[in-house]
Design an enzyme around this catalytic site. Structure first.
Site, PDB file in Angstrom:
ATOM      1  N   LYS A  79       0.852  -1.195   0.000  1.00 59.95           N
ATOM      2  CA  LYS A  79       0.000   0.000   0.000  1.00 59.95           C
ATOM      3  C   LYS A  79       0.886   1.242   0.000  1.00 59.95           C
ATOM      4  O   LYS A  79       1.905   1.297   0.695  1.00 59.95           O
ATOM      5  CB  LYS A  79      -0.905  -0.011   1.235  1.00 59.95           C
ATOM      6  N   SER A 154      -9.649   2.248   3.000  1.00 53.30           N
ATOM      7  CA  SER A 154      -8.750   2.936   2.105  1.00 53.30           C
ATOM      8  C   SER A 154      -7.762   2.028   1.373  1.00 53.30           C
ATOM      9  O   SER A 154      -7.171   2.458   0.380  1.00 53.30           O
ATOM     10  CB  SER A 154      -7.974   3.999   2.889  1.00 53.30           C
ATOM     11  N   SER A 178      -9.766   0.027   7.286  1.00 49.99           N
ATOM     12  CA  SER A 178      -9.191   0.152   5.944  1.00 49.99           C
ATOM     13  C   SER A 178      -8.546  -1.108   5.373  1.00 49.99           C
ATOM     14  O   SER A 178      -8.220  -1.143   4.186  1.00 49.99           O
ATOM     15  CB  SER A 178      -8.161   1.287   5.922  1.00 49.99           C
TER      16      SER A 178
END
Lengths: 486, 517
Positions: A79, A154, A178
């Site tokens: 990420k 996210s 997330s």
């Protein structure tokens, strides 16, 4: 089965036996990325050369007679919230456009040391603020199950990449859901570890007291494998715990009989879509069939989770994000500036997206003189009450069960103009971060043709137990094996 | 944190209400008396001092970077002290120890549990745009320093001594652009805040002098104000002791020596007094003033309409600090005798004049050297004091050697002084021997023997030389006999010259007088 369809543990076996090489695996994954990335848009940056070089090194080590560890040669997506030395790290924000950190996050270094080739950096909501990945300044990632829908957020890029076969496993970060919510919406497994279990060093901070790094994978066994790499004390993170790390894979015994599960009434009530609720209830029934004792529990303070979260997280964010001022790195305004404060204001105004600006303002307000006691301090007190609800529930339950998300994946743009509806997407996941406990999301069925996630919450540092429950469920069912048709 | 002249507490009042709170009255509430009123003369100054001290640790407060002064700009930096995205702080145990050591010296209480807090404000020398500091939970609090100012005993209460990180430095170029230097950023800083207990500039000067001595004696800082290792910011206002009403607080900045603090406080008290006396209320408002060294005056920097809002909140990247009680006890137990106490003891125990005692105890190492010498020397302590303050210090200064690294120990110095006492060498020769001891590291007796520097005390040998000198200098000899006592000095000088200074001067004097008498 094609290489890109295999789980990490399946790849691990084939790599160890010499059936495939790490370079072959990496090339197969990059071929898959080439094939579907145009539809999914999961990555912000690809690091093909680096990955192939790392894969070659693993192959060389194996050729030299070494046994380099279970995940050596298994590629991983990272990420974009995690610092990668010399590799673009933007957090999905314009303000970090072009930023290449001079150091690796501890988790990135651990993956590197484990011989896991880094595929690239995955898309995310700007600074991890969002539940759909639509807040990325760069691109909209699409849900591989339905390209008109969001992958969640996210960590939407990581979840979509794993679901689409663009990465066997990926790292995400979880501040209010997330990792778990996008895992649920993309039909994969994702673990948010206990606060302090995994180092935050090099994780670009959103809300420091809530953030945690964890794995997204095709099944629970893969989550356990990656946790074996990630977990443990880091001298660079004062909040990381000095508590022994078990072998998470060894803990997957498949035996859950006699375990006591609680289902918080507050997480099964209003706001949970009936079809989602029905799927989750069926999954709970399955757990009972596996020998678990299931009963409803009351945790009245969970009702305050959302307001508490939206005071604590923005307050910490307002302070954490103050450093992006255009002086040292990242975006600096090209407008004329009157003085240094004007430089700060213009650079920040241009560099941050609307959701980030909103949360900075909210947090600044909550911390301001005259409002601190009424908002931030009060929120921290209620947070303590929420923790106490969990303590009480865990006194006579080994795990707690709920839906991960109240809905299945929603349409792109559908909630973009309704911030409250967007924030309700995290209603089941946020209490977990406030309490600092671990929680796992696993696919447990389909509603409206889309995956539904089951959340399994555990006591602090009992990741092994929730992983065992999730794995036992996956041994008995095959929801986790379903793949989107791309 | 800016000192507030009141109890430390979470003042989260709305800004407008804060100015009107009882602890910070606005000027409208103070009746300005006419100059003729006696009450005016009774207005008493309330001065508080906030002192920042760089702690002498090897590494920074929250990272492993070096704290070395004067390194290449922006070379002692890393992701943490540059506040790069993703970096995290890890506290420096030594810095915590140094604050506890200071707490022990200042009679403070150490908190069983305390927290770091973020002080949020935007400035380019602050890479995270917040400073990790302490707010409502300082590491230590409630201490004091007792001062003796012009014979008066004054107790200055210490409100708190806490830990924080230093900022970087902005350098403004003539071209109009600015550079930022981050080597200083993250150096451990201890903030020591007093209550507003000072009533004169002299007290401030003595406090800073004593504080500096203490910090050096306990080895936590070089406390050098010129290098910025110690920085003082006074707050000055006046209070009517009858009504308790006070003028608005003035903070003074840009002070880089104890002398400038003294002068600035003296100036500011007088400025405020005059403004009150002459009814110029418009000059009395809450403000920050800058000390202008060249003009010997304070000048307005900025008006403080409202109190600054730093949005303090507990630093979530750090866990609460809970110093192990056994460790704290150990640090307290090992707290050395403080300079002021040692100064008193030197006067009592060794019968030294106050001046000597004060000079010797200004440095722990010098005082140690003095005492180590006295321990082995049977003569008067004043002799030791003279040698330590004089020749020993000047040799060390010339060679730029720290007292702690002195090649001459107390033992060595005692041996040298014993040679003088035993009349083996003269004081003059001893100076040369001491210099050789410094150079070679050899002992005094060894040098004297090797170089044949022992005094000539053999009367037969001396008589022969004296006879010769009298014979060679009939004029001065005749003058002496004629009653000019001074003439003997010249003759003795000739004897010393002939013996290359090795003659025992007392003995020469005696024999000479006999022969001329």
């Amino acid at each position: 089965m094609k290489l890109h369809e295999l789980t990490a543990h399946e790849l691990s076996e084939r790599l160890a036996s010499g059936e495939v090489s790490a370079v072959e695996v990496a090339e197969a994954i990059f071929a898959r990325i080439e094939e579907v990335e145009g539809q999914v848009d999961a990555f912000l940056a690809l690091t093909r050369d680096q990955a192939l070089e790392q894969a070659r090194q693993v192959d060389d080590r194996r050729a030299g007679g070494e046994k380099p560890g279970a995940l050596a040669g298994v590629p991983i997506g990272i990420k974009d919230v995690l610092c990668t030395k010399g590799v673009l790290t933007t957090c999905g924000s314009r303000i970090l456009e072009g930023f290449r950190p001079p150091y690796d996050a501890t988790v990135v270094r651990r993956c590197r040391d484990a011989g896991m080739p880094m595929l690239g950096k995955t898309n995310m909501d700007e600074f991890a603020m969002g539940s759909s990945t639509e807040n990325s300044a760069y691109k909209v990632t699409r849900n591989p199950w339905d390209l008109d829908r969001v992958p969640g957020g996210s960590s939407g890029g990581s979840a979509a990449a794993v679901a689409a076969g663009e990465a066997p496993v990926a790292l995400g970060s979880d501040t209010g859901g997330s990792i778990r919510q996008p895992a649920a919406l993309c039909g994969i497994s994702g673990l948010k570890p206990t606060y302090g279990r995994v180092s935050r060093y090099g994780l670009v901070a959103y809300a420091s007291s809530l953030d945690q790094v964890g794995p997204l994978a095709r099944d629970v066994r893969d989550c356990a494998l990656v946790m074996n790499v990630l977990a443990g004390r880091d001298p660079h993170d004062a909040t990381s715990a000095d508590i022994p790390v078990p072998d998470y894979v060894a803990g997957l015994t498949g035996d859950v009989s006699g375990l006591r599960a609680g289902v918080p009434r507050e997480l099964m009530g209003e706001g949970i879509e009936p079809e989602v609720k029905a799927v989750v209830e069926a999954a709970i029934g399955q757990l009972a069939e596996l020998g678990m004792a299931v009963e409803e529990v009351e945790m009245p303070n969970l009702d305050y989770s959302l307001p508490v979260y939206y005071l604590v997280a923005p307050a910490e964010a307002a302070s954490n994000l103050a450093r992006y001022d255009g002086v040292r790195y990242g975006h600096r305004t090209e407008e004329e500036v009157a003085d240094v404060y004007d430089l700060f204001a213009k650079s920040r105004g241009e560099g941050f997206g609307p959701e980030v600006r909103l949360r900075i303002m909210l947090g600044t307000f909550a911390l301001s003189a005259g409002y601190y006691d009424a908002y931030y301090l009060k929120a921290q007190r209620v947070r303590t009450l929420i923790k106490q609800d969990f303590d009480a529930a865990f006194a006579d339950h080994d795990v707690l069960i709920s839906p991960t998300s109240p809905t299945v994946a929603f349409g792109i743009g559908e909630k973009a103009d309704d911030p409250l509806q967007m924030k309700l997407a995290d209603i089941c996941t946020i209490p977990v971060n406030l309490a600092g406990i671990p929680a796992l999301s696993i696919p447990c069925g389909m509603a409206e043709g889309l995956p539904v996630g089951l959340q399994i919450m555990g006591r602090p540092f009992e990741e092994d137990l929730i992983l065992r429950v999730g794995d036992a469920y996956q041994q008995a069912t095959d929801w986790h094996a379903k793949r989107p048709a791309l | 944190m800016a000192p507030t002249h009141g109890a430390v507490r979470r003042a989260r009042l709305p800004v407008a209400g804060r100015l009107r709170s009882s602890r910070m009255p606005v000027i409208e509430q103070l009746p300005i008396p006419s100059p003729s009123q006696v009450m005016l003369m009774a207005l008493e100054p309330l001065v508080g001092l906030e002192v920042h001290v760089q702690l002498a640790t090897d590494s920074k407060m929250f990272c492993g970077c070096s704290t070395q002064f004067g390194a290449q700009p922006n070379s002692n930096v890393c992701p943490t002290c540059l506040g790069l995205p993703g970096s995290l702080p890890v506290p420096n145990r030594r810095a915590v120890e140094y604050v506890i050591r200071t707490a022990a010296a200042l009679g403070c209480t150490v908190a069983k549990r305390c927290r770091f807090a973020r002080k949020n404000y935007f400035y380019p020398d602050l890479p995270k745009n917040f400073q990790v500091s302490q707010y409502d939970e300082p590491l230590s609090f409630d201490g004091h320093i007792d001062l003796n100012v012009n014979g008066d005993e004054v107790r200055i209460r210490i409100r708190r001594a806490h830990l924080e990180e230093d900022t970087g430095k902005n350098l403004h170029l003539a071209s109009g652009s600015s550079l930022v230097e981050y080597n200083r950023c993250g150096i451990p800083l201890m903030e020591i805040v007093t209550e507003p207990d000072f009533t004169t500039a002299e007290q401030c000067r003595e406090y800073l002098t004593q504080l500096r001595l203490i910090l050096r004696a306990i080895g936590v800082s070089n406390a050098n104000m010129e290098e910025g290792a110690m920085r003082a910011e006074p707050t000055v206002n006046l209070r009517d002791p009858e009504t308790g009403e006070a003028t608005p607080m003035v903070e003074i900045k840009n002070l880089n020596s104890i002398r400038s603090v003294y002068e600035a406080v003296r100036y500011e008290i007088e400025r405020q007094r005059q403004a009150v006396a002459e009814g110029r209320e418009d000059e009395l408002f809450q403000q920050t003033r800058r000390w202008d060294e060249a003009n010997g005056a304070t000048a307005l920097m900025r008006r403080k309409e409202t109190s600054d809002d730093y949005m303090y909140f507990p630093e979530p990247d750090l866990v609460p600090l809970e110093p192990d009680p056994a460790w704290v006890e150990e640090i307290y137990a090992s707290c050395p005798e403080l300079p002021a106490a040692r100064c008193d003891r030197f006067q009592e125990q060794y019968g030294l004049p106050e001046y000597d005692a004060r000079v010797l105890t200004e440095s722990r190492e010098v005082a140690d050297l003095f005492e180590a010498t006295c321990e082995r020397f049977e003569g008067a302590a004043k002799i030791v004091s003279n040698w330590v303050m004089g020749d020993v210090m000047s040799l060390l200064n010339e060679a730029e050697v720290a007292v702690a690294d002195s090649p001459v120990t107390g033992e060595g110095l005692a041996e040298l002084l014993a040679l003088i006492e035993e009349s083996v060498i003269s004081g003059k020769i001893a100076k040369d021997v001491l210099a050789k001891m410094f150079e070679t590291g050899k002992g005094a007796r060894e040098i004297v023997e090797e170089e044949g520097l022992g005094q000539i005390s053999d009367t037969g040998e001396l008589e022969a030389i004296i006879d010769q000198v009298i014979a060679d200098n009939p004029g001065p000899a005749e003058d002496f006999r004629g009653g000019k006592d001074k003439a003997i000095g010249f003759l003795i000088g000739q004897v010393m010259k002939a013996t290359k200074g090795q003659a025992n001067p007392g003995l020469v004097n005696e024999i000479m007088r006999e022969k001329l008498g």
